[in-house]
Design a protein around this motif. Structure first.
Motif, short mmCIF file in Angstrom:
data_model
loop_
_atom_site.label_atom_id
_atom_site.label_comp_id
_atom_site.label_asym_id
_atom_site.label_seq_id
_atom_site.Cartn_x
_atom_site.Cartn_y
_atom_site.Cartn_z
N ILE A 34 3.88 21.01 -18.79
CA ILE A 34 4.96 20.03 -18.95
C ILE A 34 5.17 19.71 -20.43
O ILE A 34 6.31 19.62 -20.91
N GLU A 35 4.07 19.54 -21.17
CA GLU A 35 4.19 19.23 -22.59
C GLU A 35 4.88 20.36 -23.35
O GLU A 35 5.68 20.13 -24.26
N LEU A 38 8.66 20.37 -22.43
CA LEU A 38 9.37 19.23 -23.04
C LEU A 38 9.21 19.19 -24.56
O LEU A 38 9.92 18.44 -25.23
N LYS A 40 6.75 17.94 -26.25
CA LYS A 40 6.24 16.65 -26.71
C LYS A 40 4.93 16.35 -25.99
O LYS A 40 4.64 16.92 -24.93
N ALA A 66 8.54 11.67 -17.50
CA ALA A 66 8.27 13.06 -17.90
C ALA A 66 8.71 14.03 -16.81
O ALA A 66 9.25 15.11 -17.11
N GLU A 69 12.50 14.33 -16.90
CA GLU A 69 12.90 15.14 -18.06
C GLU A 69 12.57 16.61 -17.82
O GLU A 69 13.30 17.50 -18.28
N LEU A 70 11.49 16.86 -17.09
CA LEU A 70 11.10 18.24 -16.78
C LEU A 70 12.15 18.93 -15.92
O LEU A 70 12.60 20.04 -16.24
N THR A 73 15.23 19.65 -17.82
CA THR A 73 15.10 20.78 -18.75
C THR A 73 15.25 22.10 -18.01
O THR A 73 15.86 23.04 -18.52
#
Length: 210
Positions: A34-35, A38, A40, A66, A69-70, A73
């Motif tokens: 995930i990081e 994204l 971040k 998160a 946002e995932l 994306t």
């Protein structure tokens, strides 16, 4: 989240089974994926930013930001507005929107988790499994970013000609039965108990009677 107190009896047993299914290593890989997607760093309570246990994993995703946002994306515009407030009902709303987004993206119902599985730490292993399933689906849909999980296979329909289908109708499967088993030969009069005996025993009995 309301404090529910310790669990006992069957609830305690279910909780222990759920914890046993949770893999901290898979959870770390899910967070890292995930990081990377994204671009971040997620907020993890531990001082070094690494996952120590299930609670750290839940804390990083609990507000749903998160996750929303995932999915945005992977599929732009899936969630129109992500709630940034810290109110519990807003965070739950984020999780619900994420799950609906997963369904729209192509995940099956068995790939999803319930909001309380994450928000109340009930079945966190299902959250990990959902993220892996989402990663596999993203590969199928051609996402060019970081990967996780197994790529979902594409459907491969088989087309058979009418002649081949007609030939298949001539095959008699075992489910239709067999005439190699017991028969009613030598059955005693109506109402009497039927005896299934080896053929050699039946011949010996007939010879003795004759």
């Amino acid at each position: 989240m309301a404090y529910h107190g310790p669990s006992y009896g069957l609830s305690r047993e279910c909780q222990m089974k759920s914890q046993a299914k949770f893999s901290l290593e898979r959870a770390r890989e899910a967070i890292i994926w995930i990081e990377r997607v994204l671009d971040k760093k997620l907020e993890v309570p531990s001082p070094d930013g690494d996952l120590r246990d299930q609670l750290d994993f839940a804390a990083a995703l609990k507000d749903g930001v998160a996750l929303c946002e995932l999915i945005n994306t992977l599929e732009a515009g899936t969630i129109v507005k992500v709630n940034m407030q810290k109110a519990p009902f807003k965070q739950r709303e984020n999780l619900e929107m994420f799950l609906k987004g997963c369904v729209a993206y192509g995940l099956r119902s068995q790939d999803l988790f319930q909001v309380n599985d994450l928000y109340e730490h009930k079945n966190l292993y299902m959250v990990v499994d959902c993220i892996y399933a989402l990663g596999g689906m993203s590969q199928k849909k051609g996402f060019m970013g970081p990967t996780i999980g197994v790529k979902v296979a594409k459907e491969n329909p088989r087309m058979f000609s009418p002649d081949v289908l007609a030939e298949s109708q001539k095959v008699i499967g075992l489910q239709y039965g067999s005439n190699k088993g017991a028969s009613q030969r030598g059955m005693t009069p109506y109402g009497a108990t039927r005896q299934i005996l080896p053929e050699e025993f039946q011949k010996a009995s007939q010879n003795a009677q004759s």
